[in-house]
Design a protein around this motif. Structure first.
Motif, short mmCIF file in Angstrom:
data_model
loop_
_atom_site.label_atom_id
_atom_site.label_comp_id
_atom_site.label_asym_id
_atom_site.label_seq_id
_atom_site.Cartn_x
_atom_site.Cartn_y
_atom_site.Cartn_z
N THR A 1 32.36 110.37 31.26
CA THR A 1 31.73 111.46 31.66
C THR A 1 32.65 111.87 32.90
N GLY A 2 33.45 111.08 33.55
CA GLY A 2 34.04 111.50 34.88
C GLY A 2 35.13 110.76 35.19
N ILE A 3 36.07 111.13 36.05
CA ILE A 3 37.22 110.58 36.41
C ILE A 3 37.41 110.26 37.73
N ILE A 4 37.85 109.13 37.99
CA ILE A 4 38.16 108.72 39.27
C ILE A 4 39.72 108.49 39.75
N ILE A 5 40.36 109.43 40.32
CA ILE A 5 41.75 108.96 40.59
C ILE A 5 41.92 108.23 41.81
N THR A 6 42.65 107.05 42.01
CA THR A 6 42.92 106.14 43.03
C THR A 6 43.95 106.26 43.82
N LYS A 7 44.20 105.81 44.79
CA LYS A 7 45.42 105.47 45.56
C LYS A 7 46.25 106.95 45.84
N LEU A 8 45.60 107.98 45.86
CA LEU A 8 46.44 109.03 46.16
C LEU A 8 47.14 109.23 47.46
#
Ligand code: GTP
Ligand code: MG
Length: 448
Positions: free
Chosen positions: A237-244
């Motif tokens: 249902t959703g994406i979380i992009i980490t370590k940007l």
């Protein structure tokens, strides 16, 4: 700043645009080439970059310029809009009781992100609790427990228990009364059959409102395939992009997922629970392009600055008071850091190169002017002529600034007032209005 390399290259490209004397095919081509290079370096898909470049060129050269808009601003706006359009969409997050299941490959940042989510919901006034269902990696229980303890968030877990579904079932009873229930799951180094099966089993008993896929930004455009694979397997249902914060490939990760159905919910920008934000493509791109609030800025340049900020009518009648000057300074401050504004302003200012030191001095000077004006009476601000030596002494005492600073402020005010008067005598309303909006600030810098 997150993705500062990409931001810097894009800002340099836009600066060329803003500094150009006129917008023609050469300028547009050059700017588009710079943007292409920046995006490709950030791992954005070639096809995507090419189709976007074409749209920017077509629009910049063919689109009819809206009435009264500066061509430079128009192209800046086009770049901004096209950049937003290649980013993933933002997922909707409702602020109500809900259950969230976290999934993702090993080390992607699931557990860390849980503490960030807890903090996010706590700040919104909802009580979170967590279930640790990672029975795969040794130490997973303790890691989650430590993070939750820091935030005073209850955590249910069973150390050494192998049955993840059992943990989830018992955990949901234990944290029943909490509003936001977040479930940590184990990661694997690839999306394999056993990971899918475990996710499916937990999914079946939990029936979560949200299934968040956590991905490390360093995978760049491979984020697209990964998102699709997880989505096909259990429905994300959703994406979380980490370590940007730690990769130059963030542009690739953020844009690659726009092809998949799952929208981006949050981005992780550091290791602490505060380094986390909702993903908002507009805000994100405007920050990346260094525009603070680009919309406000473009509106200002287009000429729709709110009347409370600068009373143009009054100025046109030749009555430019210290209050007007003050409002103008306030309006500038509202728009964000001086440097960004300067980079955005068309013509004169955009081309004026001031060093960081000069900018800092200018800002300090303006701040000091505001302090001095705060010690003036309304009469004095409306009719600065009446400010004589004894008043100067009083204002200096009141504001704690030397008398020479007060004199300098008055001198500066007079320069501006004369400039306005000359303009209203010679020129038509439009150019004066323009002057009131941009030119006056030009003077601020030239006089300092
Ligand atoms: N710089 C930075 N580091 C992060 C971010 N998110 C997570 N990390 C770090 O990434 C590492 C892995 O994070 P975890 O939360 O343990 O990842 P995980 O997905 O739970 O890992 P497994 O449970 O082993 O699958 C840790 O060292 C975190 O501090 C981020 O946004 N920025
Ligand atoms: Mg973990």
């Amino acid at each position: 700043m997150v993705m500062d390399k990409l931001g810097e290259s894009l800002q340099n490209a836009l600066r060329k645009l803003v500094g150009a004397n006129r917008i023609d095919e050469n300028v547009v081509n050059e700017v588009v080439r710079d943007i292409q290079r920046a995006l490709l370096t950030s791992d954005v898909n070639v096809q995507l970059v090419m189709s976007m470049s074409k749209r920017i060129k077509d629009r910049a050269l063919k689109e009819e310029l809206p009435k009264g808009r500066d061509p430079r601003d128009h192209v800046v706006k086009i770049v901004y809009e096209e950049m937003v359009s290649i980013m993933g969409k933002s997922a909707e997050i409702q602020l109500k009781p809900q259950t969230i299941m976290m999934v993702g490959l090993q080390g992607s940042g699931k557990t860390t992100t849980i503490s960030k989510l807890c903090r996010y919901f706590q700040k919104k006034g909802l009580k979170p609790a967590v279930i640790g269902a990672d029975n795969f990696r040794p130490g997973a229980y303790q890691q989650l427990k430590t993070l939750c303890d820091k935030l005073n968030v209850p955590m249910y877990g069973e150390e050494n228990e192998k049955d993840a579904v059992g943990i989830v079932t018992r955990g949901m009873k234990s944290i029943e009364k909490y509003e936001v229930k977040i479930i940590d799951t184990a990661g694997r180094h690839a999306l394999e059959a056993d990971l899918i099966e475990e996710m499916e089993n937990i999914n079946a008993v939990l029936k979560p409102d949200h299934k968040f896929l956590v991905m490390d930004a360093a995978i760049g455009q491979l984020a697209g395939q990964q998102a699709k694979a997880f989505n096909d397997a259990i429905g994300i249902t959703g994406i979380i992009i980490t370590k940007l914060d730690g990769t130059a490939k963030g542009g690739g990760a953020l844009s690659a997922v726009s092809e998949t159905k799952a929208p981006i919910a949050f981005i992780g920008t550091g290791e602490t629970s505060a380094d986390f934000e909702r993903f908002d493509p507009d805000g994100f791109i405007s920050r990346l392009l260094g525009m603070g609030d680009i919309k406000a800025l473009i509106e200002r340049v287009e000429g729709s600055i709110s009347p409370e900020d600068v009373d143009v009518d009054k100025i046109m009648k030749g009555r430019f008071t210290l209050n007007d000057m003050y409002s103008q300074m306030e309006a500038m401050n509202k728009m964000g850091p001086l440097k960004q504004i300067m980079q955005m302003l068309p013509g004169g200012l955009g081309g004026l190169k001031l060093s960081d030191k000069q900018l800092e001095e200018t800002k300090q000077r303006m701040d000091s002017y505001k302090v001095i004006m705060d010690s003036m009476t309304e009469n004095e601000k409306n009719d600065p002529k009446i400010i004589n030596a004894s008043r100067i002494a009083r204002i200096s005492m009141g504001s704690g600034r030397p008398q020479e600073d007060v004199r300098e402020l008055l001198k500066y005010y007079k320069t501006m007032q004369t400039a306005f008067k000359t303009m209203s005598g010679k020129a038509g309303g439009r150019s004066l209005q323009k002057f009131a909006r941009k030119g006056a600030m030009n003077d601020v810098f030239k006089n300092m």
